[in-house]
Design a protein around this motif. Structure first.
Motif, PDB file in Angstrom:
ATOM      1  N   TYR A  38       0.768  -1.231  -0.027  1.00 14.92           N
ATOM      2  CA  TYR A  38      -0.061   0.070   0.019  1.00 14.92           C
ATOM      3  C   TYR A  38       0.695   1.475  -0.042  1.00 14.92           C
ATOM      4  N   THR A  63      -3.023   6.569   6.758  1.00 18.54           N
ATOM      5  CA  THR A  63      -1.624   6.489   7.863  1.00 18.54           C
ATOM      6  C   THR A  63      -0.421   5.932   7.038  1.00 18.54           C
ATOM      7  N   MET A  64      -0.836   4.984   6.262  1.00 17.86           N
ATOM      8  CA  MET A  64       0.310   4.503   5.444  1.00 17.86           C
ATOM      9  C   MET A  64       0.961   5.588   4.579  1.00 17.86           C
ATOM     10  N   CYS A 108      -5.074   4.358   2.124  1.00 17.58           N
ATOM     11  CA  CYS A 108      -4.859   4.098   3.579  1.00 17.58           C
ATOM     12  C   CYS A 108      -3.949   5.109   4.183  1.00 17.58           C
ATOM     13  N   GLU A 129     -10.759  -8.057   3.999  1.00 19.77           N
ATOM     14  CA  GLU A 129     -11.165  -7.015   5.017  1.00 19.77           C
ATOM     15  C   GLU A 129     -12.458  -6.336   4.710  1.00 19.77           C
ATOM     16  N   VAL A 177       3.167   0.223   8.488  1.00 18.42           N
ATOM     17  CA  VAL A 177       2.482   0.917   9.467  1.00 18.42           C
ATOM     18  C   VAL A 177       2.976   0.084  10.903  1.00 18.42           C
ATOM     19  N   VAL A 230     -10.716   1.564   5.184  1.00 16.11           N
ATOM     20  CA  VAL A 230     -10.434   1.617   3.831  1.00 16.11           C
ATOM     21  C   VAL A 230     -11.598   0.723   3.038  1.00 16.11           C
ATOM     22  N   HIS A 231     -11.398  -0.528   3.634  1.00 16.08           N
ATOM     23  CA  HIS A 231     -12.127  -1.568   3.164  1.00 16.08           C
ATOM     24  C   HIS A 231     -13.631  -1.749   3.336  1.00 16.08           C
ATOM     25  N   SER A 286      -5.654   2.500  11.690  1.00 12.49           N
ATOM     26  CA  SER A 286      -6.972   2.444  12.663  1.00 12.49           C
ATOM     27  C   SER A 286      -7.611   1.449  13.001  1.00 12.49           C
ATOM     28  N   MET A 287      -7.469   0.199  12.140  1.00  8.78           N
ATOM     29  CA  MET A 287      -8.196  -0.947  12.451  1.00  8.78           C
ATOM     30  C   MET A 287      -7.691  -1.459  13.847  1.00  8.78           C
ATOM     31  N   ASN A 322      -2.722  -7.189  12.374  1.00  8.06           N
ATOM     32  CA  ASN A 322      -3.091  -5.865  12.532  1.00  8.06           C
ATOM     33  C   ASN A 322      -3.538  -5.566  13.703  1.00  8.06           C
TER      34      ASN A 322
HETATM   35 FE1  SF4 Z   1      -5.072  -0.725   8.688  1.00  5.56          FE
HETATM   36 FE2  SF4 Z   1      -4.738   0.860   6.389  1.00  5.56          FE
HETATM   37 FE3  SF4 Z   1      -4.702  -2.115   6.356  1.00  5.56          FE
HETATM   38 FE4  SF4 Z   1      -6.865  -0.649   6.694  1.00  5.56          FE
HETATM   39  S1  SF4 Z   1      -5.806  -0.304   4.989  1.00  5.56           S
HETATM   40  S2  SF4 Z   1      -6.345  -2.425   7.805  1.00  5.56           S
HETATM   41  S3  SF4 Z   1      -6.073   0.935   8.172  1.00  5.56           S
HETATM   42  S4  SF4 Z   1      -3.162  -0.661   7.287  1.00  5.56           S
END
Ligand code: SF4
Ligand code: 13P
Length: 366
Positions: free
Chosen positions: A41, A320-321, A318, A254, A76, A228-229, A103-104, A138
């Motif tokens: 990602y 945060t990524m 994503c 996810e 992450v 995201v998902h 965030s998850m 995660n």
């Molecule tokens: Fe976590 Fe980002 Fe993966 Fe969603 S896409 S599970 S927020 S690392």
């Protein structure tokens, strides 16, 4: 020779071209002392520097095998924690931006999981006899440690079916956190009835469930999800299929149960990439996973005449990524090349030891 740590302030406003030049210069100075691991990602302007890429399972294995002093993790926080736990004591895991969380993963924490376990003890007496705790990779290291301590295990999107088999071979129930969707899809594929997969809401007493629901459940699904998902919907697939009757749909687990059920293929980021890469030329694909990966894949597949389209009508990355940008990478690498370790991710020893038990169980099973 070590020089004073460079503050990030001086990199914050760095032009992209300068950041790239400094990344290249610092990497040349570091040589094989640093290895760059990138999750799929990662944004393209960082991904291009990857020495190694992969999904969470592959990256965990690669982190345990590298010999470099510095494992610079472009991913992450939980991924860098896994790298720290699985690598040698002499190696250091580095996360270029400490704000790159998941965030998850943040939807479950130790206090809430321990409270859940206490409440389960009231209902089932000895949950250690009846329930295997399974944490999705995660998650924070202390939750992996909780699993290590309570006969549990870690899973990834790749090995979740195998891990559920392992869990059920030991005890009759599973507590699955923090992603309800991965847990539900995996259980569904194993033929577990939806009524036997109940959602545990950590903000409610007994997860918002009756004692009878808890006793009858096969899987207790933590009420967590990926922001995201959750954007992908069944209606997106139906609309696309109407316009592309021969097209193929592939999603990350996810995504919701409905999206997974409507998809032709479901699997990890690595699986998505490999499946589309191996498909015949000129095929059309709708992909339910993060946008950076989908955009990269679309470009790579173009020469083979394959079209790769993102599932949601809105842009969802994503976020945060995405925080790991060339400026943070340049700052990190330049400090490391100067002998200054910045943004080291170090899991406390006791926690790392227990988390490693749960991770090693996973690596042995998968
Ligand atoms: Fe976590 Fe980002 Fe993966 Fe969603 S896409 S599970 S927020 S690392
Ligand atoms: P993968 O293990 O499939 O790469 O998934 C990690 C993740 O965070 C997906 O959102």
């Amino acid at each position: 020779m070590q020089v004073a740590t460079i503050s990030f302030d001086r990199f914050n406003t760095l032009a992209d071209a300068d950041a790239h030049e400094r990344i290249r210069a610092a990497r040349a100075r570091l040589g094989d002392k640093a290895v760059l691991l990138c999750h799929h990602y990662q944004r393209a302007d960082v991904y291009q520097y990857a020495d190694l890429t992969g999904d969470s399972l592959k990256l965990a294995r690669l982190a345990s095998q590298t010999e470099a002093d510095y494992i610079v993790f472009c991913g992450v926080h939980f991924m860098a924690e896994v790298a720290d736990i699985l690598s040698k004591p002499s190696q250091m895991a580095i996360l270029p931006d400490l704000a790159a969380g998941c965030s998850m993963a943040d939807m479950a924490n130790l206090a809430k999981v321990e409270r859940c376990w206490r409440e389960l003890t009231e209902v089932l007496d000895t949950p250690d006899q009846f329930i295997t705790p399974v944490t999705y990779i995660n998650s924070a290291a202390d939750l992996k440690a909780f699993c290590g301590e309570h006969g549990g295990i870690v899973c990834t999107s790749t090995n979740a079916p195998t891990i559920l088999d392992w869990a059920f071979s030991r005890r009759e129930k599973v507590l699955f956190f923090p992603d309800q969707h991965l847990g539900r899809w995996t259980g569904f594929k194993k033929g577990i009835a939806l009524e036997q997969m109940v959602v545990w809401d950590p903000d409610l007493e007994y997860g918002g469930l009756t004692h009878e629901q808890i006793r009858n459940a096969k899987i207790l699904l933590w009420k967590g999800h990926c922001s995201v998902h959750q954007m992908f919907q069944e209606s997106h697939i139906k609309r696309w299929r109407a316009a592309n009757p021969d097209g193929l749909v592939i999603s990350h687990p996810e995504s919701s149960l409905e999206v997974c059920q409507q998809s032709d293929y479901v699997g990890s980021t690595e699986y998505i990439i490999n499946t589309i890469a191996a498909a015949p030329a000129n095929t059309r694909w709708l992909v339910g996973t993060e946008l950076n990966l989908v955009n990269r894949l679309a470009d790579e597949m173009k020469p083979q005449g394959k079209t790769v389209q993102f599932m949601a009508p809105t842009v969802c990355m994503c976020s945060t990524m995405q925080r790991i940008d060339p400026q943070h990478l340049a700052w990190t690498l330049e400090n490391l090349a100067d002998g200054n370790v910045v943004n080291r991710i170090q899991v406390p020893a006791h926690e790392a030891e227990l988390a490693r038990i749960a991770l090693d169980r996973m690596l042995a099973v998968s």
